[in-house]
Design an enzyme around this catalytic site. Structure first.
Site, PDB file in Angstrom:
ATOM      1  N   GLU A 107       0.866  -1.184   0.000  1.00 20.07           N
ATOM      2  CA  GLU A 107       0.000   0.000   0.000  1.00 20.07           C
ATOM      3  C   GLU A 107       0.897   1.227   0.000  1.00 20.07           C
ATOM      4  O   GLU A 107       2.124   1.117   0.056  1.00 20.07           O
ATOM      5  CB  GLU A 107      -0.938  -0.010   1.211  1.00 20.07           C
ATOM      6  CG  GLU A 107      -2.010  -1.081   1.137  1.00 20.07           C
ATOM      7  CD  GLU A 107      -2.970  -1.057   2.319  1.00 20.07           C
ATOM      8  OE1 GLU A 107      -3.057  -0.026   3.010  1.00 20.07           O
ATOM      9  OE2 GLU A 107      -3.599  -2.081   2.566  1.00 20.07           O
ATOM     10  N   HIS A 131      -8.288   9.771   3.527  1.00 24.08           N
ATOM     11  CA  HIS A 131      -7.987   8.678   2.598  1.00 24.08           C
ATOM     12  C   HIS A 131      -8.218   9.181   1.183  1.00 24.08           C
ATOM     13  O   HIS A 131      -9.263   9.774   0.893  1.00 24.08           O
ATOM     14  CB  HIS A 131      -8.875   7.465   2.889  1.00 24.08           C
ATOM     15  CG  HIS A 131      -8.355   6.212   2.258  1.00 24.08           C
ATOM     16  ND1 HIS A 131      -8.377   6.009   0.897  1.00 24.08           N
ATOM     17  CD2 HIS A 131      -7.775   5.111   2.803  1.00 24.08           C
ATOM     18  CE1 HIS A 131      -7.834   4.828   0.633  1.00 24.08           C
ATOM     19  NE2 HIS A 131      -7.462   4.270   1.770  1.00 24.08           N
ATOM     20  N   ARG A 184      -0.186   8.599   1.886  1.00 21.22           N
ATOM     21  CA  ARG A 184      -1.555   9.085   1.719  1.00 21.22           C
ATOM     22  C   ARG A 184      -1.720  10.582   1.665  1.00 21.22           C
ATOM     23  O   ARG A 184      -2.549  11.104   0.926  1.00 21.22           O
ATOM     24  CB  ARG A 184      -2.364   8.597   2.921  1.00 21.22           C
ATOM     25  CG  ARG A 184      -3.180   7.463   2.573  1.00 21.22           C
ATOM     26  CD  ARG A 184      -3.894   6.953   3.734  1.00 21.22           C
ATOM     27  NE  ARG A 184      -3.908   5.521   3.502  1.00 21.22           N
ATOM     28  CZ  ARG A 184      -4.328   4.646   4.350  1.00 21.22           C
ATOM     29  NH1 ARG A 184      -4.754   5.036   5.530  1.00 21.22           N
ATOM     30  NH2 ARG A 184      -4.313   3.380   4.048  1.00 21.22           N
ATOM     31  N   HIS A 244     -10.426   9.917   7.365  1.00 23.45           N
ATOM     32  CA  HIS A 244     -10.197   8.474   7.531  1.00 23.45           C
ATOM     33  C   HIS A 244      -9.642   8.114   8.900  1.00 23.45           C
ATOM     34  O   HIS A 244     -10.057   7.114   9.491  1.00 23.45           O
ATOM     35  CB  HIS A 244      -9.235   8.021   6.438  1.00 23.45           C
ATOM     36  CG  HIS A 244      -8.970   6.549   6.408  1.00 23.45           C
ATOM     37  ND1 HIS A 244      -9.976   5.619   6.234  1.00 23.45           N
ATOM     38  CD2 HIS A 244      -7.813   5.841   6.512  1.00 23.45           C
ATOM     39  CE1 HIS A 244      -9.439   4.400   6.241  1.00 23.45           C
ATOM     40  NE2 HIS A 244      -8.145   4.503   6.424  1.00 23.45           N
ATOM     41  N   ARG A 292      -0.222   8.734   9.163  1.00 21.36           N
ATOM     42  CA  ARG A 292      -0.059   7.298   9.405  1.00 21.36           C
ATOM     43  C   ARG A 292       0.285   6.549   8.116  1.00 21.36           C
ATOM     44  O   ARG A 292      -0.353   6.751   7.083  1.00 21.36           O
ATOM     45  CB  ARG A 292      -1.355   6.736   9.990  1.00 21.36           C
ATOM     46  CG  ARG A 292      -1.334   5.251  10.181  1.00 21.36           C
ATOM     47  CD  ARG A 292      -2.587   4.793  10.893  1.00 21.36           C
ATOM     48  NE  ARG A 292      -3.788   5.002  10.130  1.00 21.36           N
ATOM     49  CZ  ARG A 292      -4.234   4.191   9.184  1.00 21.36           C
ATOM     50  NH1 ARG A 292      -3.571   3.091   8.876  1.00 21.36           N
ATOM     51  NH2 ARG A 292      -5.356   4.453   8.553  1.00 21.36           N
TER      52      ARG A 292
HETATM   53  C1  SIN Z   1      -7.083   0.899   3.045  1.00 22.72           C
HETATM   54  O1  SIN Z   1      -7.395  -0.272   2.885  1.00 22.72           O
HETATM   55  O2  SIN Z   1      -6.792   1.653   2.123  1.00 22.72           O
HETATM   56  C2  SIN Z   1      -7.108   1.459   4.433  1.00 22.72           C
HETATM   57  C3  SIN Z   1      -6.038   0.840   5.232  1.00 22.72           C
HETATM   58  C4  SIN Z   1      -5.594   1.765   6.311  1.00 22.72           C
HETATM   59  O3  SIN Z   1      -6.237   2.764   6.588  1.00 22.72           O
HETATM   60  O4  SIN Z   1      -4.523   1.513   6.861  1.00 22.72           O
END
Ligand code: SIN
Length: 437
Positions: A129, A255, A304, A365, A400
């Site tokens: 991610e 997010h 993010r 988020h 985060r």
């Molecule tokens: C996501 O699945 O994009 C959210 C995961 C997260 O907030 O760490």
């Protein structure tokens, strides 16, 4: 001018009382982990939750839980990515605890019965991610990681619920923290408003030698959020009223890819996990132009805050209220297998990620700040502990790193449970008489 902050909410006097050694407030990954571990170490734990055990943000976590599980990965690399995402203000010691203890704690979740997705070799499948330079996100049910972890923890609790060492109170909203008198101003309980058909009802007082706040986030303060309706910030508010130090509240994470449902759409919005970009989806504007390339070395998988800002900039430049996520090239079969819940939810709402661009925009988020704790989960108020999103351990800094939140709840719930039980065994934190909040 100092803003006026009441030290308690207006509520009826408690009509009932109960006692425990430790009260745990909240039933996400942090609360359930703390309660289960404490139950093995202290005589009586009272677990309190605002609605039912399975509500709360943990259940909604899609992407996964980050940990250096791959032998080619290392806690040092996870540390590096976390510090970079946190933009220089993470507490390094807290991050070290997170990344070094994380793999063990995730394996304990497996031993408890959590079924992570596995590859043909039987190993836990790991994905990537935003902000991660390695595949280190374990996931379950494709995109239903939090739901599976929550299921396994609740099953573990169900297995011991007849044990007098643990009591569960659902539909119980914490009104205020209770503190002792001037000579011993420790936190020694909570007032609760119970709305239900159980043995207790209405406002009551629960007394304990320690209180653990694990009440989650603040998403519903915002008009548009990925958080469920129970994420109303009542834990951080109660801690503030009691005089606890809270910190970094300004670091609210948006997010980048939340399904855009139109101007008037309010409350919890459908999340399109960052793991979809981790598997190759890309952001484009209304002209089909990829705009993350060249902005950051990780392009669509930048941390993010970088991606969310780039989206907002592109929206401002083009006068649009959303951009698009293009996952079409991943193919129907892959999308349905890897992201079953997301695909189903999109289709319910009239979008097909296999054939269409998905309209997305950032939404609130995660609260990176919260009730300040040390490495043992202790807050500035003796007797009060915090873990999970309500807390600020310093792990997240200003932003985060993706999938570090479930891990933080897990690691620091263990840490605080060990600290509370050691102090109780040593005769510290004797029961205190409350004089009021
Ligand atoms: C996501 O699945 O994009 C959210 C995961 C997260 O907030 O760490």
């Amino acid at each position: 001018m100092t803003p006026y902050l009441p030290d308690r909410l207006v509520s009826p006097e408690p009509g009932w009382t109960t006692t425990a050694d430790v009260i745990v407030v909240g039933s996400g990954i942090a609360g359930l982990t703390a309660a289960l571990r404490l139950r093995q170490r202290v005589d009586r734990v009272l677990l309190v939750t605002k609605t039912v055990l399975s509500e709360g943000s943990t259940r909604w976590a899609q992407g996964g839980i980050a940990a250096a599980l791959d032998p080619a990965d290392s806690p040092a690399e996870h540390l590096h990515d976390t510090l970079v995402a946190g933009v220089g203000i993470c507490d390094v010691a807290a991050v070290e605890a997170l990344v070094s203890e994380g793999p063990v704690r995730v394996r304990e979740l497996v031993a408890l019965g959590t079924e992570f997705d596995r590859g043909p070799d039987g190993q836990i499948s790991l994905t990537r991610e935003g902000g991660h330079h390695r595949d280190r996100i374990a996931h379950a049910g494709g995109d239903a990681t939090g739901k599976e972890i929550s299921r396994a923890l609740i099953a573990a609790l169900d297995a011991v619920i007849d044990d007098p060492g643990i009591e569960l109170l659902e539909h119980a909203l914490v009104v205020d923290l209770l503190r002792g008198g001037d000579t011993d101003p420790r936190v020694c309980g909570v007032t609760l408003h119970v709305i239900g058909e159980g043995e207790v009802d209405g406002v009551g007082a629960a007394y304990a030698r320690a209180v653990v706040l694990a009440t989650g986030g603040i998403g519903q303060v915002y008009s548009s959020t990925t958080n469920p309706s129970v994420a109303t910030g009542d834990g951080v508010a109660a801690a503030l009223r009691a005089g606890a130090v809270v910190t970094d509240l300004e670091f609210v994470q948006f997010h980048p890819t939340v399904l855009w449902l139109g101007e008037g759409s309010r409350g919890q919005q459908p999340l399109i996990s960052e793991a979809v970009r981790g598997e190759g989806a890309v952001l484009v504007d209304a002209e089909g132009v990829r705009f993350m390339q060249g902005l950051h070395e990780l392009a669509d998988l930048a941390p993010r805050d970088v991606v969310a800002r780039a989206i907002v900039d592109r929206m401002a430049q083009t006068g649009a209220d959303h951009v698009f996520l293009d996952a079409r090239h991943l193919g129907r079969e892959f999308l349905e297998r890897r992201f079953p819940s997301i695909v189903a939810r999109c289709r319910e709402l009239g979008f097909d990620p296999a054939t269409e661009l998905l309209p997305v925009a950032p939404a609130q988020h995660y609260a990176s700040g919260g009730v300040r704790t040390d490495l043992r989960g202790r807050t500035s108020l003796d007797g009060l502990y915090a873990a999970g999103e309500v807390s600020c351990t310093g792990v997240h800094g200003a932003n985060r790193l993706a999938s570090n939140s479930l891990l933080e709840g897990l690691v620091f719930a263990h840490r605080l449970a060990d600290d509370v039980s050691a102090r109780l065994a040593a005769g510290e934190l004797p029961p205190a008489a409350a004089t009021g909040p």
